[in-house]
Design a protein around this motif. Structure first.
Motif, mmCIF file in Angstrom:
data_model
loop_
_atom_site.group_PDB
_atom_site.id
_atom_site.type_symbol
_atom_site.label_atom_id
_atom_site.label_comp_id
_atom_site.label_asym_id
_atom_site.label_seq_id
_atom_site.Cartn_x
_atom_site.Cartn_y
_atom_site.Cartn_z
ATOM 1 N N UNK A 39 -38.230 -44.607 19.180
ATOM 2 C CA UNK A 39 -37.826 -45.421 20.320
ATOM 3 C C UNK A 39 -37.065 -44.607 21.358
ATOM 4 N N UNK A 40 -36.887 -45.138 22.574
ATOM 5 C CA UNK A 40 -36.264 -44.392 23.675
ATOM 6 C C UNK A 40 -34.797 -44.042 23.456
ATOM 7 N N UNK A 41 -34.117 -44.766 22.558
ATOM 8 C CA UNK A 41 -32.703 -44.479 22.311
ATOM 9 C C UNK A 41 -32.497 -43.610 21.081
ATOM 10 N N UNK A 42 -33.617 -43.186 20.461
ATOM 11 C CA UNK A 42 -33.539 -42.362 19.260
ATOM 12 C C UNK A 42 -33.607 -40.885 19.631
ATOM 13 N N UNK A 43 -32.921 -40.071 18.867
ATOM 14 C CA UNK A 43 -32.928 -38.632 19.103
ATOM 15 C C UNK A 43 -34.123 -37.993 18.412
ATOM 16 N N UNK A 44 -34.951 -37.317 19.183
ATOM 17 C CA UNK A 44 -36.087 -36.612 18.606
ATOM 18 C C UNK A 44 -35.683 -35.160 18.372
ATOM 19 N N UNK A 45 -35.653 -34.785 17.112
ATOM 20 C CA UNK A 45 -35.273 -33.441 16.700
ATOM 21 C C UNK A 45 -36.465 -32.813 16.001
ATOM 22 N N UNK A 46 -36.792 -31.605 16.395
ATOM 23 C CA UNK A 46 -37.963 -30.935 15.838
ATOM 24 C C UNK A 46 -37.916 -30.957 14.314
ATOM 25 N N UNK A 47 -39.055 -31.209 13.711
ATOM 26 C CA UNK A 47 -39.148 -31.360 12.259
ATOM 27 C C UNK A 47 -38.544 -30.184 11.502
ATOM 28 N N UNK A 79 -38.714 -34.998 32.270
ATOM 29 C CA UNK A 79 -39.882 -34.685 31.448
ATOM 30 C C UNK A 79 -39.511 -34.447 29.987
ATOM 31 N N UNK A 80 -38.239 -34.207 29.732
ATOM 32 C CA UNK A 80 -37.792 -33.913 28.376
ATOM 33 C C UNK A 80 -37.726 -35.166 27.516
ATOM 34 N N UNK A 81 -37.549 -36.313 28.142
ATOM 35 C CA UNK A 81 -37.476 -37.561 27.386
ATOM 36 C C UNK A 81 -36.274 -37.569 26.466
ATOM 37 N N UNK A 82 -36.493 -37.958 25.214
ATOM 38 C CA UNK A 82 -35.406 -38.020 24.239
ATOM 39 C C UNK A 82 -35.496 -36.888 23.216
ATOM 40 N N UNK A 83 -36.111 -35.788 23.620
ATOM 41 C CA UNK A 83 -36.202 -34.613 22.744
ATOM 42 C C UNK A 83 -34.902 -33.817 22.895
ATOM 43 N N UNK A 84 -34.030 -33.904 21.934
ATOM 44 C CA UNK A 84 -32.709 -33.290 22.073
ATOM 45 C C UNK A 84 -32.593 -31.936 21.386
ATOM 46 N N UNK A 85 -33.578 -31.575 20.581
ATOM 47 C CA UNK A 85 -33.579 -30.234 19.967
ATOM 48 C C UNK A 85 -35.016 -29.883 19.605
ATOM 49 N N UNK A 108 -29.134 -41.628 19.652
ATOM 50 C CA UNK A 108 -28.455 -40.647 20.491
ATOM 51 C C UNK A 108 -26.993 -40.998 20.743
ATOM 52 N N UNK A 109 -26.677 -42.291 20.860
ATOM 53 C CA UNK A 109 -25.287 -42.666 21.125
ATOM 54 C C UNK A 109 -24.379 -42.250 19.981
ATOM 55 N N UNK A 110 -24.891 -42.262 18.763
ATOM 56 C CA UNK A 110 -24.090 -41.858 17.608
ATOM 57 C C UNK A 110 -23.888 -40.345 17.594
ATOM 58 N N UNK A 111 -24.939 -39.602 17.870
ATOM 59 C CA UNK A 111 -24.835 -38.139 17.876
ATOM 60 C C UNK A 111 -23.947 -37.662 19.019
ATOM 61 N N UNK A 112 -24.000 -38.359 20.143
ATOM 62 C CA UNK A 112 -23.224 -37.983 21.323
ATOM 63 C C UNK A 112 -21.733 -38.210 21.104
ATOM 64 N N UNK A 113 -21.409 -39.095 20.177
ATOM 65 C CA UNK A 113 -20.006 -39.439 19.931
ATOM 66 C C UNK A 113 -19.304 -38.412 19.036
ATOM 67 N N UNK A 114 -20.062 -37.502 18.397
ATOM 68 C CA UNK A 114 -19.416 -36.500 17.544
ATOM 69 C C UNK A 114 -18.516 -35.597 18.382
ATOM 70 N N UNK A 115 -17.315 -35.336 17.887
ATOM 71 C CA UNK A 115 -16.500 -34.306 18.518
ATOM 72 C C UNK A 115 -16.924 -32.944 17.966
ATOM 73 N N UNK A 116 -16.337 -31.893 18.473
ATOM 74 C CA UNK A 116 -16.794 -30.560 18.064
ATOM 75 C C UNK A 116 -16.578 -30.310 16.580
ATOM 76 N N UNK A 117 -15.473 -30.770 16.035
ATOM 77 C CA UNK A 117 -15.201 -30.561 14.615
ATOM 78 C C UNK A 117 -16.259 -31.267 13.773
#
Length: 364
Positions: free
Chosen positions: A98-106, A241-247, A281-290
């Motif tokens: 879905x559009x709000x999901x993070x797509x990470x290469x397999x 063009x990147x869409x939700x591909x985050x890695x 993506x909202x969950x991954x974006x909320x991580x702090x650096x630690x």
């Protein structure tokens, strides 16, 4: 060291068996003559297609001449290791994100492949040493100036596809490559022919049209380069063009007909960790650096750092506006990063908010 031809042939057979025991899917042996690709590789560099990957242009001729990189090298033991997770419907699952999901290469959802392959190749090299005594060798896995795909193709593990990845009739392209450069004159395997034919599926599906010609990728346009190798801001014109591909990006592999033969991983190192196959993506974006550093311990994703991680996800959250314009949760998590110490992160957040119709006049 003097070893008879028959002993070398027997050793080659043993190397394949030992490799299987260590979890490699296939091992083949090739010579080190890559003179046939030197001109095309230089033309690729001259065109600037390597972008910020300056290491591709360094080391002079060593990249296409393994014997200059490791003096004494006469053969390359090329190995492939499958990484596909245990999911019979993996292609369908990937395309259904879905559009709000993070797509990470397999390949990046499990343990860092560099460590897995390097460790097992080292074990294989030492097993050979136990059998024949000291010899010259050096292990590589996506490291140093080594043309892995060219060497693997020379050894007969497959052929270079139009997307520039190695393809195998038996296993598609969902695998890692690694090699051992050796000073043993082992018998070589024959290369295989190319089997892409008139197919252009990978070129047609590429979201940024990075495959500018068959077998030629302009890395500066490639989503994998933009989300992993690029250190600065992602060009504004490429962000939508990147869409939700985050890695990374698997699109060219998902549509490749040969990947109906893709094989699942023989080792459990590449099993999905931390729910990265089904993460919002909202969950991954909320991580702090630690949190990022702790959760991504042992993952290849960790090497891009928290700043670029946020940059990538901000772009994905901005692109989610096409289906979820003004979504309150997305807007809120983006606004929470407006005061991030990184100017690059703030700039991407402002852009993302703009996609949702939220204009930020100044950045604190």
């Amino acid at each position: 060291m003097s070893i008879s031809q028959q002993a070398l042939a027997d050793l080659a057979g043993q190397i394949r068996l030992w490799g299987r025991e260590l979890g490699f899917s296939e091992l083949r042996i090739g010579d080190v003559d890559l003179s046939h690709i030197e001109d095309s590789f230089q033309a690729w560099l001259d065109a600037g297609y390597h972008g910020e990957m300056t290491y591709m242009a360094s080391h002079g001729s060593k990249r296409t001449r393994p014997a200059e990189l490791v003096p004494g090298t006469v053969r390359v033991i090329s190995a492939r290791m499958n990484y596909l997770p245990q999911n019979e419907n993996w292609r369908t699952a990937e395309l259904a994100q879905g559009p709000d999901m993070a797509v990470i290469s397999l390949y990046a959802r499990g343990r860092d492949y560099h460590k897995v392959l390097r460790n097992r190749l080292q074990q294989l090299a030492e097993r050979i040493e136990q059998a024949i005594g000291p010899y010259g060798f050096r292990v590589f896995t996506d490291s140093a100036p080594v043309m892995e795909v060219a060497l693997a193709a020379k050894a007969g593990l497959g052929w270079r596809g139009k997307h520039s990845l190695l393809l195998s009739r038996e296993a598609g392209s969902m695998f890692f490559l690694g090699e051992i450069l050796v000073d043993l004159p082992l018998p070589v395997d024959e290369p295989v022919g190319a089997h892409c034919g008139q197919c252009s599926a990978c070129m047609d599906v590429c979201p940024t049209r990075a495959i500018v010609a068959p077998y030629t990728v302009d890395a500066r346009l490639c989503v994998s380069y933009l989300t992993i190798e690029l250190h600065g801001s992602i060009p504004v014109e490429l962000r939508p063009l990147i869409g939700n591909r985050v890695y990374g990006c698997d699109d060219c592999q998902l549509v490749c007909p040969w990947n109906k033969f893709a094989q699942v991983a023989a080792v459990d190192d590449f099993a999905v960790r931390n729910g990265l196959d089904n993460a919002r993506m909202v969950h991954l974006f909320a991580w702090n650096e630690e949190q990022f550093l702790r959760i991504m311990e042992g993952s290849p994703i960790r090497r891009i750092g928290h700043e670029r991680w946020l940059r990538n996800i901000a772009v994905g959250l901005g692109n989610a506006a096409s289906a979820m314009h003004g979504d309150a949760e997305i807007v809120a998590v983006l606004q929470s990063r407006l005061d991030h110490p990184s100017e690059m992160v703030r700039e991407h957040v402002v852009w993302a908010l703009g996609q949702h119709g939220i204009q930020v006049l100044s950045i604190t």
